[in-house]
Design an enzyme around this catalytic site. Structure first.
Site, PDB file in Angstrom:
ATOM      1  N   HIS A  19      -8.661  -4.343   1.769  1.00 27.15           N
ATOM      2  CA  HIS A  19      -7.584  -3.927   2.600  1.00 27.15           C
ATOM      3  C   HIS A  19      -7.348  -5.108   3.589  1.00 27.15           C
ATOM      4  O   HIS A  19      -8.220  -5.484   4.233  1.00 27.15           O
ATOM      5  CB  HIS A  19      -8.036  -2.759   3.173  1.00 27.15           C
ATOM      6  CG  HIS A  19      -8.379  -1.659   2.506  1.00 27.15           C
ATOM      7  ND1 HIS A  19      -7.306  -0.420   2.560  1.00 27.15           N
ATOM      8  CD2 HIS A  19      -9.161  -1.116   1.730  1.00 27.15           C
ATOM      9  CE1 HIS A  19      -7.704   0.442   1.507  1.00 27.15           C
ATOM     10  NE2 HIS A  19      -8.896   0.277   1.261  1.00 27.15           N
TER      11      HIS A  19
ATOM     12  N   HIS B 135     -11.124  -3.773  -4.255  1.00 22.27           N
ATOM     13  CA  HIS B 135      -9.859  -4.222  -3.472  1.00 22.27           C
ATOM     14  C   HIS B 135     -10.214  -4.239  -2.112  1.00 22.27           C
ATOM     15  O   HIS B 135     -11.196  -3.740  -1.449  1.00 22.27           O
ATOM     16  CB  HIS B 135      -8.781  -3.183  -3.665  1.00 22.27           C
ATOM     17  CG  HIS B 135      -9.064  -1.703  -3.264  1.00 22.27           C
ATOM     18  ND1 HIS B 135      -9.653  -0.932  -4.033  1.00 22.27           N
ATOM     19  CD2 HIS B 135      -8.816  -1.055  -2.124  1.00 22.27           C
ATOM     20  CE1 HIS B 135      -9.785   0.591  -3.492  1.00 22.27           C
ATOM     21  NE2 HIS B 135      -9.138   0.179  -2.448  1.00 22.27           N
TER      22      HIS B 135
ATOM     23  N   GLN C 235     -14.256  -0.917   0.693  1.00 22.07           N
ATOM     24  CA  GLN C 235     -15.072   0.233   0.363  1.00 22.07           C
ATOM     25  C   GLN C 235     -15.655   0.153  -0.849  1.00 22.07           C
ATOM     26  O   GLN C 235     -15.146   0.255  -1.919  1.00 22.07           O
ATOM     27  CB  GLN C 235     -14.364   1.422   0.608  1.00 22.07           C
ATOM     28  CG  GLN C 235     -13.588   1.484   2.046  1.00 22.07           C
ATOM     29  CD  GLN C 235     -12.437   2.330   2.094  1.00 22.07           C
ATOM     30  OE1 GLN C 235     -11.646   2.200   1.513  1.00 22.07           O
ATOM     31  NE2 GLN C 235     -12.639   3.439   2.839  1.00 22.07           N
TER      32      GLN C 235
ATOM     33  N   ASN D 244       0.658  -1.138   0.126  1.00 21.47           N
ATOM     34  CA  ASN D 244      -0.096   0.068  -0.006  1.00 21.47           C
ATOM     35  C   ASN D 244       0.761   1.296   0.035  1.00 21.47           C
ATOM     36  O   ASN D 244       1.859   1.142   0.753  1.00 21.47           O
ATOM     37  CB  ASN D 244      -0.927  -0.064   1.446  1.00 21.47           C
ATOM     38  CG  ASN D 244      -2.113   0.954   1.202  1.00 21.47           C
ATOM     39  OD1 ASN D 244      -2.047   1.791   0.537  1.00 21.47           O
ATOM     40  ND2 ASN D 244      -3.210   0.460   1.837  1.00 21.47           N
TER      41      ASN D 244
ATOM     42  N   HIS E 235     -11.575   0.331  -8.388  1.00 18.47           N
ATOM     43  CA  HIS E 235     -11.253  -0.946  -8.685  1.00 18.47           C
ATOM     44  C   HIS E 235     -11.571  -1.680  -7.519  1.00 18.47           C
ATOM     45  O   HIS E 235     -10.778  -1.391  -6.337  1.00 18.47           O
ATOM     46  CB  HIS E 235      -9.863  -0.913  -9.157  1.00 18.47           C
ATOM     47  CG  HIS E 235      -9.205  -2.168  -9.700  1.00 18.47           C
ATOM     48  ND1 HIS E 235      -8.509  -2.471 -10.661  1.00 18.47           N
ATOM     49  CD2 HIS E 235      -9.348  -3.540  -9.234  1.00 18.47           C
ATOM     50  CE1 HIS E 235      -8.013  -3.688 -10.934  1.00 18.47           C
ATOM     51  NE2 HIS E 235      -8.780  -4.182 -10.182  1.00 18.47           N
TER      52      HIS E 235
END
Length: 189
Positions: free
Chosen positions: A133, A131, A118, A62, A129
């Protein structure tokens, strides 16, 4: 599309075909793809920042980690919303998240993991896109446990400002991110 075939020796083979892409056999090594980058929404992610991948998903470090080990798991296909993923992509995404999370939890000597998505702009998604976390968690890393979600949201908003202004990525250098990815690659090779 999944096809079940039988080889002349009687061995069962599974062949996958995905939206017109060339089929490959699960039991045969896939040809190495020489990717110099992965796509993450409108952004190009250097392959040096990706530490694990499957035929449908990839894991990357990240740019703005909230905690040590904060990484992202993404589908290879650019998909904006979770509901638009195929069943195979959903399965692969979560199996990848499970494997990566387990490895990072051990590596960072954490006691728990936070997995979060999210899904859409009003949910705080700043990169269009899908994803996941993954954040390795330790006792006391946040005073109140749910503050982690505020921290992720703030990090995403700050990143969006920087990317919208087309400024250089200044938070972590590409070398720092590549070094972290190399450290994690060892865990999954």
């Amino acid at each position: 599309m999944v096809k079940l075939l039988t080889s002349p020796s009687g061995k069962r083979l599974i062949t996958y075909s995905y939206r017109g892409l060339r089929s490959f056999n699960k039991h045969q090594p896939r040809p190495k793809m020489a990717l110099d980058h992965y796509t993450f929404g409108p952004h190009k992610i250097r392959s040096k920042e990706v530490f694990y991948s499957t035929h449908l998903s990839f894991a990357m470090v990240n740019l703005r980690p909230v905690l040590p080990g904060h990484v992202l798991i993404c589908p290879r296909r650019e998909v904006k919303r979770f509901a638009d993923l195929t069943a195979d992509e959903i399965s692969d995404l979560w199996l990848t998240a499970q494997k990566v999370g387990s490895g990072l939890e051990c590596h960072h000597k954490a006691s728990s993991l936070t997995f979060t998505i999210q899904d859409g702009p009003q949910a705080g998604q700043t990169v269009p896109h899908v994803h996941i976390h993954i954040l390795p968690r330790k006792v006391g890393d946040f005073e109140k446990n749910d503050e982690i979600y505020d921290a992720i949201d703030a990090s995403e908003k700050e990143l969006k400002k920087k990317l919208d202004l087309d400024e250089e990525r200044k938070d972590r250098s590409p070398e720092e991110m590549a070094q972290e990815a190399d450290e994690y690659k060892v865990l999954f090779s």
